[in-house]
Design a protein around this motif. Structure first.
Motif, PDB file in Angstrom:
ATOM      1  N   ARG A 292       1.545 -10.887 -12.373  1.00 45.05           N
ATOM      2  CA  ARG A 292       2.297 -12.026 -12.305  1.00 45.05           C
ATOM      3  C   ARG A 292       1.915 -13.109 -11.485  1.00 45.05           C
ATOM      4  NH1 ARG A 292       8.180  -8.850 -11.298  1.00 45.05           N
ATOM      5  NH2 ARG A 292       8.267  -7.547 -13.248  1.00 45.05           N
ATOM      6  N   TYR A 293       0.987 -12.867 -10.538  1.00 39.26           N
ATOM      7  CA  TYR A 293       0.763 -13.797  -9.388  1.00 39.26           C
ATOM      8  C   TYR A 293      -0.739 -14.033  -9.250  1.00 39.26           C
ATOM      9  CZ  TYR A 293       5.708 -13.055  -8.450  1.00 39.26           C
ATOM     10  OH  TYR A 293       6.888 -12.694  -8.302  1.00 39.26           O
ATOM     11  N   GLY A 294      -1.400 -13.259 -10.178  1.00 40.03           N
ATOM     12  CA  GLY A 294      -2.874 -13.381  -9.783  1.00 40.03           C
ATOM     13  C   GLY A 294      -3.474 -12.846  -8.666  1.00 40.03           C
ATOM     14  N   VAL A 295      -2.989 -12.046  -7.701  1.00 39.15           N
ATOM     15  CA  VAL A 295      -3.325 -11.518  -6.564  1.00 39.15           C
ATOM     16  C   VAL A 295      -4.287 -10.429  -6.473  1.00 39.15           C
ATOM     17  CG1 VAL A 295      -2.359 -10.575  -4.178  1.00 39.15           C
ATOM     18  CG2 VAL A 295      -1.089 -12.615  -5.262  1.00 39.15           C
ATOM     19  N   LYS A 296      -5.335 -10.509  -5.789  1.00 34.79           N
ATOM     20  CA  LYS A 296      -6.074  -9.400  -5.708  1.00 34.79           C
ATOM     21  C   LYS A 296      -5.693  -8.220  -4.858  1.00 34.79           C
ATOM     22  CE  LYS A 296      -9.985 -12.593  -7.117  1.00 34.79           C
ATOM     23  NZ  LYS A 296     -11.389 -12.771  -6.605  1.00 34.79           N
ATOM     24  N   VAL A 297      -5.890  -6.880  -5.084  1.00 39.07           N
ATOM     25  CA  VAL A 297      -5.553  -5.992  -4.218  1.00 39.07           C
ATOM     26  C   VAL A 297      -6.491  -4.797  -4.290  1.00 39.07           C
ATOM     27  CG1 VAL A 297      -3.789  -4.003  -3.626  1.00 39.07           C
ATOM     28  CG2 VAL A 297      -3.106  -6.354  -4.400  1.00 39.07           C
ATOM     29  N   SER A 298      -7.356  -4.675  -3.413  1.00 44.04           N
ATOM     30  CA  SER A 298      -8.755  -3.609  -3.733  1.00 44.04           C
ATOM     31  C   SER A 298      -8.656  -2.649  -2.362  1.00 44.04           C
ATOM     32  CB  SER A 298      -9.930  -4.470  -3.532  1.00 44.04           C
ATOM     33  OG  SER A 298     -10.059  -5.127  -2.313  1.00 44.04           O
ATOM     34  N   ALA A 299      -7.641  -2.619  -1.262  1.00 43.54           N
ATOM     35  CA  ALA A 299      -7.673  -1.806  -0.274  1.00 43.54           C
ATOM     36  C   ALA A 299      -6.064  -1.588  -0.005  1.00 43.54           C
ATOM     37  CB  ALA A 299      -8.490  -2.430   0.965  1.00 43.54           C
ATOM     38  N   ALA A 300      -6.059  -0.533   0.982  1.00 42.60           N
ATOM     39  CA  ALA A 300      -4.714   0.073   1.347  1.00 42.60           C
ATOM     40  C   ALA A 300      -4.939   0.334   2.756  1.00 42.60           C
ATOM     41  CB  ALA A 300      -4.193   1.125   0.614  1.00 42.60           C
ATOM     42  N   MET A 301      -3.682   0.116   3.404  1.00 41.35           N
ATOM     43  CA  MET A 301      -3.462   0.533   4.995  1.00 41.35           C
ATOM     44  C   MET A 301      -2.212   1.249   5.130  1.00 41.35           C
ATOM     45  SD  MET A 301      -3.227  -3.215   6.651  1.00 41.35           S
ATOM     46  CE  MET A 301      -3.001  -2.426   8.294  1.00 41.35           C
ATOM     47  N   GLN A 302      -2.127   2.218   6.074  1.00 39.43           N
ATOM     48  CA  GLN A 302      -1.163   2.875   6.303  1.00 39.43           C
ATOM     49  C   GLN A 302      -1.016   2.977   7.717  1.00 39.43           C
ATOM     50  OE1 GLN A 302       1.534   4.135   4.561  1.00 39.43           O
ATOM     51  NE2 GLN A 302       1.761   6.227   4.759  1.00 39.43           N
ATOM     52  N   SER A 303       0.088   2.288   8.430  1.00 37.98           N
ATOM     53  CA  SER A 303       0.128   2.344   9.964  1.00 37.98           C
ATOM     54  C   SER A 303       1.293   2.879  10.663  1.00 37.98           C
ATOM     55  CB  SER A 303       0.043   0.917  10.417  1.00 37.98           C
ATOM     56  OG  SER A 303      -0.958   0.116   9.884  1.00 37.98           O
ATOM     57  N   ASP A 304       1.169   3.713  11.567  1.00 35.68           N
ATOM     58  CA  ASP A 304       2.128   4.015  12.479  1.00 35.68           C
ATOM     59  C   ASP A 304       2.993   5.248  11.974  1.00 35.68           C
ATOM     60  OD1 ASP A 304       3.257   3.784  15.116  1.00 35.68           O
ATOM     61  OD2 ASP A 304       5.145   2.501  14.309  1.00 35.68           O
ATOM     62  N   VAL A 305       2.521   5.847  10.937  1.00 31.92           N
ATOM     63  CA  VAL A 305       2.919   6.973  10.552  1.00 31.92           C
ATOM     64  C   VAL A 305       2.038   8.313  10.674  1.00 31.92           C
ATOM     65  CG1 VAL A 305       4.968   6.024   9.153  1.00 31.92           C
ATOM     66  CG2 VAL A 305       2.742   6.513   8.201  1.00 31.92           C
ATOM     67  N   ASN A 306       2.496   9.535  10.119  1.00 34.93           N
ATOM     68  CA  ASN A 306       1.715  10.724  10.400  1.00 34.93           C
ATOM     69  C   ASN A 306       0.751  10.969   9.141  1.00 34.93           C
ATOM     70  OD1 ASN A 306       2.981  10.977  12.566  1.00 34.93           O
ATOM     71  ND2 ASN A 306       4.234  12.607  11.778  1.00 34.93           N
ATOM     72  N   GLY A 307       0.018   9.774   8.817  1.00 38.79           N
ATOM     73  CA  GLY A 307      -0.945  10.080   7.905  1.00 38.79           C
ATOM     74  C   GLY A 307      -0.671   9.613   6.553  1.00 38.79           C
ATOM     75  N   VAL A 308      -1.254  10.019   5.359  1.00 35.50           N
ATOM     76  CA  VAL A 308      -1.036   9.696   4.194  1.00 35.50           C
ATOM     77  C   VAL A 308      -1.044  10.926   3.250  1.00 35.50           C
ATOM     78  CG1 VAL A 308      -1.852   8.283   2.175  1.00 35.50           C
ATOM     79  CG2 VAL A 308      -2.549   7.605   4.727  1.00 35.50           C
ATOM     80  N   SER A 309      -0.177  11.027   2.406  1.00 37.04           N
ATOM     81  CA  SER A 309       0.022  12.129   1.600  1.00 37.04           C
ATOM     82  C   SER A 309      -1.211  12.483   0.648  1.00 37.04           C
ATOM     83  CB  SER A 309       1.294  12.113   0.661  1.00 37.04           C
ATOM     84  OG  SER A 309       2.609  12.006   1.400  1.00 37.04           O
ATOM     85  N   TRP A 310      -1.512  13.591   0.262  1.00 37.01           N
ATOM     86  CA  TRP A 310      -2.799  13.912  -0.158  1.00 37.01           C
ATOM     87  C   TRP A 310      -2.796  13.142  -1.536  1.00 37.01           C
ATOM     88  CZ3 TRP A 310      -4.809  19.251  -2.019  1.00 37.01           C
ATOM     89  CH2 TRP A 310      -6.077  19.357  -2.145  1.00 37.01           C
ATOM     90  N   LEU A 311      -1.824  13.083  -2.320  1.00 34.46           N
ATOM     91  CA  LEU A 311      -1.780  12.728  -3.842  1.00 34.46           C
ATOM     92  C   LEU A 311      -2.304  11.165  -3.612  1.00 34.46           C
ATOM     93  CD1 LEU A 311      -1.305  13.213  -6.808  1.00 34.46           C
ATOM     94  CD2 LEU A 311       1.013  12.433  -6.200  1.00 34.46           C
ATOM     95  N   PHE A 312      -2.201  10.254  -2.689  1.00 36.39           N
ATOM     96  CA  PHE A 312      -2.805   9.143  -2.687  1.00 36.39           C
ATOM     97  C   PHE A 312      -4.248   8.821  -2.879  1.00 36.39           C
ATOM     98  CE2 PHE A 312       1.605   8.036  -1.086  1.00 36.39           C
ATOM     99  CZ  PHE A 312       1.906   6.961  -1.826  1.00 36.39           C
TER     100      PHE A 312
END
Length: 235
Positions: A136-156
């Protein structure tokens, strides 16, 4: 007190003279997203829209600065960014795209800082905004970040690469959960299907502000120098 002052002065000179093994520091400017904790939902959305507008203004104000001194901003989550672009004028959307093309602003791919309690369906749905931002907006997304919680679920580790996101950075809250060691450290995170996602296990987001004192130049040389020395001596 005199001895401590002398020792600190020697230490500061050593850091300033480049004797540290660490030569490059990467600083990510972003505003932590904590809806309902920092304030009411509607107010948080409004504040984060204002942050993006302020960042766009700062890009223009610092455009004539040397490359390393120009302002840069990271939109921490897609939830706030999508809401901003939905309500922004076409002029503001154009400004956003222009400054992203120039490398001044970027968008990380997680919808919010999520707990590990989501179902598989909820995890998949949380990534829908990535496609909408691109289409919709032509925005690029190539990285991710997860802050201040207990990690990231494995499926990600499977879901993010499937979307073309090839890098994840996380800053686990050390007071609410266990941080994987060693830290800070980069590693290849193997997914359930056997794929790999390049991941950075970094400091909690308060490191820059509260420990390294990056927001106050009266204290940053001593505070940051002390942390660099710890990293230098961490084998």
């Amino acid at each position: 007190a005199g001895n401590r002052t002398t020792d600190r002065s020697k230490h500061d000179r050593r850091v300033c003279q480049g004797m540290s093994k660490i030569r490059t520091l990467y600083i990510v400017n972003h505003s932590h997203t904590d809806i309902g904790f920092t304030d009411y939902q509607d107010l948080c959305y409004r504040q984060h829209r204002e942050f993006i507008d302020q960042a766009l203004d700062l890009f223009e104000r610092t455009a004539s600065y040397p490359e390393e001194a120009r302002y840069r901003w990271t939109c921490e989550v897609t939830g706030m960014t999508e809401r901003y672009l939905e309500q922004a004028s076409e002029e503001q959307r154009d400004r956003f795209r222009t400054w992203q093309e120039r490398g001044s602003i970027d968008v990380a791919g997680m919808q919010y800082n999520l707990t590990p309690l989501l179902t598989a369906d909820q995890m998949i749905r949380s990534l829908y905004p990535v496609r909408r931002l691109r289409e919709r907006y032509g925005v690029k997304v190539s990285a991710a970040m997860q802050s201040d919680v207990n990690g990231v679920s494995w499926l990600f580790a499977d879901l993010l690469p499937a979307l073309g996101i090839d890098f994840l950075t996380m800053s686990v809250n050390p007071f609410r959960g266990g941080v994987p060691k060693p830290m800070p450290n980069g590693f290849w995170w193997e997914s359930p299907s056997g794929g790999k996602l390049l991941t950075w296990n970094g400091y909690h987001y308060l490191f820059g502000r509260s420990i390294a004192k990056l927001g106050d130049w009266r204290f940053v040389e001593e505070s940051l120098g002390r942390e660099i020395e710890k990293l230098d001596n961490d084998d």
